[in-house]
Design an enzyme around this catalytic site. Structure first.
Site, PDB file in Angstrom:
ATOM      1  N   ASP A  82      12.431 -35.756 -23.894  1.00 51.16           N
ATOM      2  CA  ASP A  82      11.145 -36.166 -23.351  1.00 51.16           C
ATOM      3  C   ASP A  82      10.591 -37.326 -24.177  1.00 51.16           C
ATOM      4  O   ASP A  82      10.504 -37.246 -25.406  1.00 51.16           O
ATOM      5  CB  ASP A  82      10.181 -34.968 -23.388  1.00 51.16           C
ATOM      6  CG  ASP A  82       8.881 -35.229 -22.659  1.00 51.16           C
ATOM      7  OD1 ASP A  82       8.865 -36.086 -21.759  1.00 51.16           O
ATOM      8  OD2 ASP A  82       7.885 -34.551 -22.978  1.00 51.16           O
ATOM      9  N   HIS A 213       4.412 -36.738 -15.425  1.00 51.99           N
ATOM     10  CA  HIS A 213       4.128 -36.283 -16.782  1.00 51.99           C
ATOM     11  C   HIS A 213       2.664 -35.854 -16.860  1.00 51.99           C
ATOM     12  O   HIS A 213       1.867 -36.138 -15.968  1.00 51.99           O
ATOM     13  CB  HIS A 213       4.373 -37.417 -17.781  1.00 51.99           C
ATOM     14  CG  HIS A 213       5.809 -37.689 -18.055  1.00 51.99           C
ATOM     15  ND1 HIS A 213       6.391 -37.500 -19.286  1.00 51.99           N
ATOM     16  CD2 HIS A 213       6.801 -38.125 -17.240  1.00 51.99           C
ATOM     17  CE1 HIS A 213       7.670 -37.819 -19.226  1.00 51.99           C
ATOM     18  NE2 HIS A 213       7.946 -38.208 -17.991  1.00 51.99           N
ATOM     19  N   GLY A 214       2.325 -35.155 -17.934  1.00 56.77           N
ATOM     20  CA  GLY A 214       0.927 -34.770 -18.146  1.00 56.77           C
ATOM     21  C   GLY A 214       0.371 -33.919 -17.030  1.00 56.77           C
ATOM     22  O   GLY A 214      -0.799 -34.032 -16.674  1.00 56.77           O
ATOM     23  N   ALA A 215       1.206 -33.031 -16.479  1.00 54.89           N
ATOM     24  CA  ALA A 215       0.815 -32.304 -15.265  1.00 54.89           C
ATOM     25  C   ALA A 215       0.453 -30.846 -15.514  1.00 54.89           C
ATOM     26  O   ALA A 215       0.470 -30.045 -14.582  1.00 54.89           O
ATOM     27  CB  ALA A 215       1.934 -32.400 -14.223  1.00 54.89           C
TER      28      ALA A 215
END
Length: 311
Positions: A82, A213-215
């Site tokens: 990641d 991302h950032g979910a």
């Protein structure tokens, strides 16, 4: 079952209108909680490792933990880097057994992002490994990723075709309103995803896997549990799960979940240590954190990702 790439996972997810959960791992209990939940629900998953996790747990330990999970759970699992910051860390993970890597060149200008991403793609593909690139920048903080709100920028749909064709990436992370970390939005804000941007990207890249991302939705039950035992998370606000489910039904084939895992794990540990201040056996409080991970991941698979019974 051996580790797999995400190629077949994403193809089936796109066609089936669901998404694959990409869950960040940092230690044994987190790996166990995630994979046991996915195994019970027959869901394919991505286990992803950040640069911070590699520093903390060491590459070799994490790979062996994932290999052990494969022996116990008959489901497809991809091992993914990641937010790889440069070619060297991507190469190290490719050579070290990962089946997928992300090269995050989003902080570079367009041409430099293409050049860096293509370099990683060329090496990865020569080793049978797939690559995720990124266009646009998410705000927020996650390990070594730290982007101020004023520096965040939505993905420009006009750039996606050129970026994918020139780099050869296998999937693309985009910025449509998600954000890293638990404190994604200010109190009173109404989080919204830019589905207009997602739709335009989907038209320009038909049948191409998109990544969010950032979910994390910042599960309030765990926020409240942490606050109950002294934590200060009153302003933690995430992405509504119905929006994430809507995204999963479109071109989004991979949804990253990290902050929710951290909250769930921490809530379990705080609960045990607060209710049993004399406790000193790590197995007691780590097991509670692992149980919370297991419960959370099952919820995400069924209610957000829709990937149950897709293994």
């Amino acid at each position: 079952m051996a580790l797999v790439t995400t190629t077949e996972m994403f193809k089936k997810a796109y066609e089936g209108g669901y998404a694959i959960g990409a869950f960040n791992v940092n230690n044994m209990e987190i790996v166990q909680g995630i994979t046991a939940a996915a195994g019970e629900l027959k869901s394919p998953i991505v286990l992803q490792v950040s640069a911070g996790a590699r520093k903390y747990a060491q590459h070799e330990y994490l790979v062996k933990l994932v290999e052990a999970a494969l022996e116990l759970n008959d489901i497809p699992i991809a091992l993914h880097l990641d937010h790889g910051a440069d070619f060297e860390i991507c190469k190290s993970c490719i050579d070290g057994g990962f089946t997928s890597v992300m090269i995050d060149g989003s902080h570079h200008d367009f041409e430099d992002n293409i050049a860096l991403t293509k370099k990683v793609v060329d090496y990865a593909h020569s080793k049978g490994v797939v690559v995720e690139g990124e266009l646009g920048q998410l705000a927020g903080v996650e390990d070594d990723v730290n982007v101020a709100a004023e520096d965040a920028q939505y993905t420009d749909p006009a750039q996606v075709e050129e970026f994918v064709s020139r780099t050869g990436v296998d999937s693309l992370a985009i910025a449509i309103g998600t954000s890293h970390g638990a404190f994604k939005f200010k109190p009173g804000q109404n989080p919204q995803l830019r589905f207009d941007i997602l739709d335009e990207i989907s038209k320009r890249l038909p049948q191409f896997p998109i990544v969010l991302h950032g979910a994390s939705s910042v599960s309030q039950e765990y926020v409240q549990e942490i606050q109950k035992y002294g934590g200060n998370l009153a302003d933690a606000i995430g992405i509504p799960e119905d929006m994430l489910r809507q995204a999963a039904k479109s071109a989004v084939c991979k949804i990253n979940i990290d902050s929710d895992l951290r909250l769930a794990f921490t809530a379990g540990i705080r609960k045990v240590l607060s209710e049993q201040p004399e406790a000193f056996d790590p197995r007691s409080y780590l097991a509670e954190g692992r149980n919370n991970i297991h419960t959370l991941v099952k919820h995400k698979i069924v209610n957000v990702l829709g990937s149950d019974n897709k293994a």
